[in-house]
Design an enzyme around this catalytic site. Structure first.
Site, PDB file in Angstrom:
ATOM      1  N   GLU A   1      11.094   1.434   9.418  1.00 56.64           N
ATOM      2  CA  GLU A   1      11.940   2.552   9.073  1.00 56.64           C
ATOM      3  C   GLU A   1      11.180   4.159   9.420  1.00 56.64           C
ATOM      4  O   GLU A   1       9.950   4.139   8.718  1.00 56.64           O
ATOM      5  CB  GLU A   1      12.790   2.458   7.412  1.00 56.64           C
ATOM      6  CG  GLU A   1      13.902   2.926   7.799  1.00 56.64           C
ATOM      7  CD  GLU A   1      13.445   4.219   7.097  1.00 56.64           C
ATOM      8  OE1 GLU A   1      14.070   5.320   7.975  1.00 56.64           O
ATOM      9  OE2 GLU A   1      13.443   5.060   5.421  1.00 56.64           O
TER      10      GLU A   1
ATOM     11  N   CYS B   1      13.601  10.606   5.573  1.00 57.22           N
ATOM     12  CA  CYS B   1      14.199  10.749   7.100  1.00 57.22           C
ATOM     13  C   CYS B   1      15.720  10.848   7.386  1.00 57.22           C
ATOM     14  O   CYS B   1      15.773  10.323   8.304  1.00 57.22           O
ATOM     15  CB  CYS B   1      13.190   8.947   7.067  1.00 57.22           C
ATOM     16  SG  CYS B   1      14.731   8.312   5.713  1.00 57.22           S
TER      17      CYS B   1
ATOM     18  N   LYS C   1       0.367  -0.837   0.093  1.00 62.77           N
ATOM     19  CA  LYS C   1       0.026  -0.151   0.262  1.00 62.77           C
ATOM     20  C   LYS C   1       1.313   1.207  -0.015  1.00 62.77           C
ATOM     21  O   LYS C   1       1.601   1.501   1.165  1.00 62.77           O
ATOM     22  CB  LYS C   1      -0.719  -0.095   1.277  1.00 62.77           C
ATOM     23  CG  LYS C   1      -1.856   0.969   1.123  1.00 62.77           C
ATOM     24  CD  LYS C   1      -2.266   1.544   2.074  1.00 62.77           C
ATOM     25  CE  LYS C   1      -2.206   2.345   3.261  1.00 62.77           C
ATOM     26  NZ  LYS C   1      -1.631   3.302   2.804  1.00 62.77           N
TER      27      LYS C   1
ATOM     28  N   GLU D   1      11.336  16.207  13.623  1.00 66.83           N
ATOM     29  CA  GLU D   1      11.486  15.868  12.842  1.00 66.83           C
ATOM     30  C   GLU D   1      10.807  17.172  11.719  1.00 66.83           C
ATOM     31  O   GLU D   1       9.260  17.062  12.203  1.00 66.83           O
ATOM     32  CB  GLU D   1      10.848  14.381  12.450  1.00 66.83           C
ATOM     33  CG  GLU D   1      11.693  14.363  10.738  1.00 66.83           C
ATOM     34  CD  GLU D   1      11.376  12.935  10.405  1.00 66.83           C
ATOM     35  OE1 GLU D   1      10.405  12.077  10.540  1.00 66.83           O
ATOM     36  OE2 GLU D   1      12.195  12.816   9.673  1.00 66.83           O
TER      37      GLU D   1
ATOM     38  N   GLY E   1       7.995   4.962   7.790  1.00 66.81           N
ATOM     39  CA  GLY E   1       7.119   6.543   7.268  1.00 66.81           C
ATOM     40  C   GLY E   1       7.001   7.294   8.858  1.00 66.81           C
ATOM     41  O   GLY E   1       8.710   6.852   9.584  1.00 66.81           O
ATOM     42  N   SER E   2       6.702   7.863   9.522  1.00 67.93           N
ATOM     43  CA  SER E   2       6.419   7.806  10.345  1.00 67.93           C
ATOM     44  C   SER E   2       6.507   7.674  11.978  1.00 67.93           C
ATOM     45  O   SER E   2       5.800   6.489  12.393  1.00 67.93           O
ATOM     46  CB  SER E   2       5.785   9.013  11.193  1.00 67.93           C
ATOM     47  OG  SER E   2       4.361   8.314  11.378  1.00 67.93           O
ATOM     48  N   THR E   3       7.565   8.604  13.164  1.00 69.44           N
ATOM     49  CA  THR E   3       7.615   7.603  14.065  1.00 69.44           C
ATOM     50  C   THR E   3       6.455   6.861  15.450  1.00 69.44           C
ATOM     51  O   THR E   3       6.036   6.045  15.376  1.00 69.44           O
ATOM     52  CB  THR E   3       8.997   8.062  14.808  1.00 69.44           C
ATOM     53  OG1 THR E   3       9.799   7.698  14.739  1.00 69.44           O
ATOM     54  CG2 THR E   3       8.895   7.643  16.758  1.00 69.44           C
TER      55      THR E   3
ATOM     56  N   ILE F   1       3.384   6.827  14.085  1.00 72.26           N
ATOM     57  CA  ILE F   1       3.034   5.945  13.039  1.00 72.26           C
ATOM     58  C   ILE F   1       3.684   4.301  13.367  1.00 72.26           C
ATOM     59  O   ILE F   1       2.747   3.550  13.804  1.00 72.26           O
ATOM     60  CB  ILE F   1       2.645   6.359  11.222  1.00 72.26           C
ATOM     61  CG1 ILE F   1       1.094   7.026  11.393  1.00 72.26           C
ATOM     62  CG2 ILE F   1       1.506   5.051  11.237  1.00 72.26           C
ATOM     63  CD1 ILE F   1      -0.040   7.276  12.495  1.00 72.26           C
ATOM     64  N   GLY F   2       4.783   4.590  13.279  1.00 71.35           N
ATOM     65  CA  GLY F   2       5.596   3.363  13.455  1.00 71.35           C
ATOM     66  C   GLY F   2       4.640   2.329  15.121  1.00 71.35           C
ATOM     67  O   GLY F   2       5.210   1.699  14.718  1.00 71.35           O
TER      68      GLY F   2
HETATM   69  P1  ADP Z   1       3.973  10.720   7.319  1.00 64.69           P
HETATM   70  O1  ADP Z   1       4.169  11.373   8.515  1.00 64.69           O
HETATM   71  O2  ADP Z   1       5.201  10.453   6.953  1.00 64.69           O
HETATM   72  O3  ADP Z   1       3.059  10.974   5.780  1.00 64.69           O
HETATM   73  P2  ADP Z   1       2.659   8.465   8.015  1.00 64.69           P
HETATM   74  O4  ADP Z   1       3.365   7.813   8.840  1.00 64.69           O
HETATM   75  O5  ADP Z   1       1.327   8.561   8.349  1.00 64.69           O
HETATM   76  O6  ADP Z   1       3.659   9.125   7.016  1.00 64.69           O
HETATM   77  O7  ADP Z   1       2.473   8.041   6.652  1.00 64.69           O
HETATM   78  C1  ADP Z   1       3.211   5.852   6.428  1.00 64.69           C
HETATM   79  C2  ADP Z   1       2.399   5.495   5.478  1.00 64.69           C
HETATM   80  O8  ADP Z   1       1.873   5.011   6.447  1.00 64.69           O
HETATM   81  C3  ADP Z   1       0.976   5.928   5.212  1.00 64.69           C
HETATM   82  O9  ADP Z   1       1.257   5.392   3.560  1.00 64.69           O
HETATM   83  C4  ADP Z   1       0.072   5.912   5.795  1.00 64.69           C
HETATM   84  O10 ADP Z   1      -1.059   5.595   4.585  1.00 64.69           O
HETATM   85  C5  ADP Z   1      -0.097   4.783   6.752  1.00 64.69           C
HETATM   86  N1  ADP Z   1      -0.333   4.987   8.008  1.00 64.69           N
HETATM   87  C6  ADP Z   1      -1.158   5.929   8.284  1.00 64.69           C
HETATM   88  N2  ADP Z   1      -1.710   5.443   9.254  1.00 64.69           N
HETATM   89  C7  ADP Z   1      -1.157   4.357   9.588  1.00 64.69           C
HETATM   90  C8  ADP Z   1      -2.083   3.411  10.312  1.00 64.69           C
HETATM   91  N3  ADP Z   1      -2.791   3.723  11.361  1.00 64.69           N
HETATM   92  N4  ADP Z   1      -1.987   1.655  10.263  1.00 64.69           N
HETATM   93  C9  ADP Z   1      -0.896   1.596   8.875  1.00 64.69           C
HETATM   94  N5  ADP Z   1      -0.665   2.089   8.121  1.00 64.69           N
HETATM   95  C10 ADP Z   1      -0.723   3.439   8.422  1.00 64.69           C
END
Ligand code: ADP
Length: 504
Positions: free
Chosen positions: A276, A310, A201, A408, A254-256, A258-259
């Protein structure tokens, strides 16, 4: 900086091929077919250079996610991919790389349209990077092997014991918007080489090149269901993928924030997880450097991809004796990085991904000023009436408590500080919850080695920055991640180890 305000930032015309791709009916790629969503929700595709809506993609429903996972599950369970000779997996992956190469210009253009990055940079970095990830990992398909290992407590010949390396299974791979195609390739390559099957995705802001990649999957010769691509929002489709009982592994960039959430959610079903995440990478400039070359290097470290990297070198520590010259050198480099329309052939930096991110970056600059920081360069947002641009920015008079130093920003904003000695700068470099990358600029080998040892980061670059190579492991210390991608560690993240012990 006058030159920066007179630039024509109007987006250039799209090629007929790009227009045709953007005009396609929103669909998901499941079982080697383009299928409609179970509902009619879509996500708008915005060109950050113009702020215009240029297409639509599916906002996948729970049923769509389930359908993609079921396809990947069936493809894994009957061994139609993992059971093939490694040579065939290798060749299929290389065929996908060939097709990427044959379509490189269109991929670069679509990335520039969808993400806002300069097409020239996408063509020089993102597309070849994606190709090399596939080609490097393809070779691992035939090099993965277990070991024959004698037991410790038993006499020789009592048992025959060995280990097998097996693919982890169905992988849900969730990637961000800053390097959409490159991140997708970086994720799928080791999984495919290992024999896993995939639901990929892309980020909701940048789905286009992942969909274009899906277009090539069947032609490359992958069996149906091996690589499925769905588009959708993170908190819905992404969340469903993470919690799905038929998914064995999550790979996320992605972001810490959401990680951490994904890691918690994946715990429920004890999935394998690699993450990552974010960074606030320090760049240390010692007094002995060639100032002009270093200034160019540290400018690229923060301004490449508009700082939406990143590993962006967002905290500059220059020795007091060269601080002013380094900043002057960066100011001289700034026009090269002046933001332009992403399809402008002269562009090196394009637009920020979205209005939301643009406002966040500008908000940080304002917060920095309120906290007492001064703007040494940039700090402003040129407008073309629709797009999202931020000029290359340097903030000075900062201290470690400020949000611009701690957090960040993910924009073209560097905070610059002076230092006097090596231990002091090592301490400051490590004064962060992140540990993804770091840069050290010096001609002195001893200083280089000392700092490379002291700085707590997954990668330390010497006299360069953000050099990424498929053969070299990449991962984060501290809150920058879990596990590694690329190199041998990258493929191992997609393998289970089975021990077999047979009584003789
Ligand atoms: P950024 O802050 O760089 O926009 P995010 O960490 O929000 O990055 O998003 C990175 C990826 O994680 C995207 O593909 C986003 O759709 C996905 N994402 C965001 N929230 C969730 C979640 N709760 N569960 C799974 N994937 C998510």
């Amino acid at each position: 900086m006058n030159e920066m305000t007179t630039i024509d930032r109007t987006q250039r015309a799209y090629s007929p091929a790009a227009q045709a791709f953007l005009a396609r009916k929103p669909a998901l790629f499941i079982n080697n077919e383009w299928v409609s969503s179970s509902h009619d929700k879509v996500i708008e595709v915005e060109d950050p250079t113009s702020g215009k809506i240029v297409g639509h993609v599916v906002d996948a429903s729970d049923r769509d996610v389930d359908r993609a996972v079921a396809a990947a599950r069936a493809a894994f369970d009957d061994g139609r991919w993992s059971g093939l000779p490694p040579m065939v997996r290798d060749r299929t992956m290389n065929r996908l790389a060939d097709l990427l190469e044959a379509n490189a210009d269109l991929f670069a253009e679509l990335e520039a349209i969808d993400n806002g990055k300069a097409k020239g940079m996408a063509g020089a970095v993102d597309v070849p990077g994606a190709i090399s990830q596939l080609r490097f990992m393809a070779g691992w398909a035939s090099k993965v092997a277990g070991e024959t290992t004698a037991p410790y407590t038993m006499p020789a010949g009592a048992v025959f014991s060995y280990t097998l390396k097996e693919p982890v299974g169905v992988c849900a791979q969730i990637v961000p918007w800053n390097f959409p195609l490159l991140m997708a390739a970086l994720k799928i390559a080791p999984a495919l080489a290992a024999g896993c099957t995939i639901v990929l995705k892309p980020a909701e802001q940048t789905s286009i090149t992942a969909l274009k990649l899906a277009d090539l999957v069947a032609e490359a010769g992958f069996p149906a269901g091996v690589l499925n691509v769905i588009t959708g929002n993170g908190h819905t489709a992404g969340d469903r993928m993470v919690k799905h009982p038929d998914v064995d592994k999550i790979a996320f960039t992605g972001s810490t924030e959401i990680g951490k959430l994904i890691n918690r959610n994946a715990t429920e079903t004890l999935k394998h997880v690699t993450l990552e995440l974010g960074g606030k990478s320090p760049v240390v400039v010692m007094p002995d450097v060639d100032v002009a070359a270093t200034a160019a290097g540290v400018s690229g470290a923060i301004w490449f991809n508009a700082g939406q990297v990143c590993v962006a070198g967002s905290r500059l520590y220059a020795h007091r004796s060269v601080f002013d010259q380094v900043l002057e050198g960066m100011a001289q480099n700034a026009p090269f990085w002046a933001p332009r329309a992403s399809l402008d052939p002269e562009a090196h930096m394009g637009a920020i991904i979205s209005k939301e991110q643009h406002d966040k970056v500008m908000g940080y600059i304002e917060a920095g000023k309120r906290d007492g920081a001064s703007v040494a360069l940039g700090g402003d947002a040129p407008s073309n009436g629709g797009g999202y641009f931020v000029n290359p920015t340097i903030l000075v008079d900062v201290n470690p408590q400020m949000s611009v130093v701690r957090e960040e920003i993910f924009g073209p904003v560097v905070v610059a500080q002076r230092f006097d000695d090596l231990d002091e700068v090592a301490r400051e470099a490590n004064n962060t919850c992140y540990g993804l990358g770091a840069g050290v600029w010096t001609k002195d080998a001893t200083t280089m080695l000392k700092l490379a040892g002291k700085i707590k980061a997954g990668t330390v670059w010497g006299n360069c920055h953000a050099v990424i190579d498929a053969a070299l492991p990449f991962g984060g210390y501290k809150e920058s991640g879990i596990g590694h991608e690329q190199g041998r560690l990258g493929i191992e993240a997609y393998l289970e180890t089975k021990t077999v012990i047979i009584q003789m």
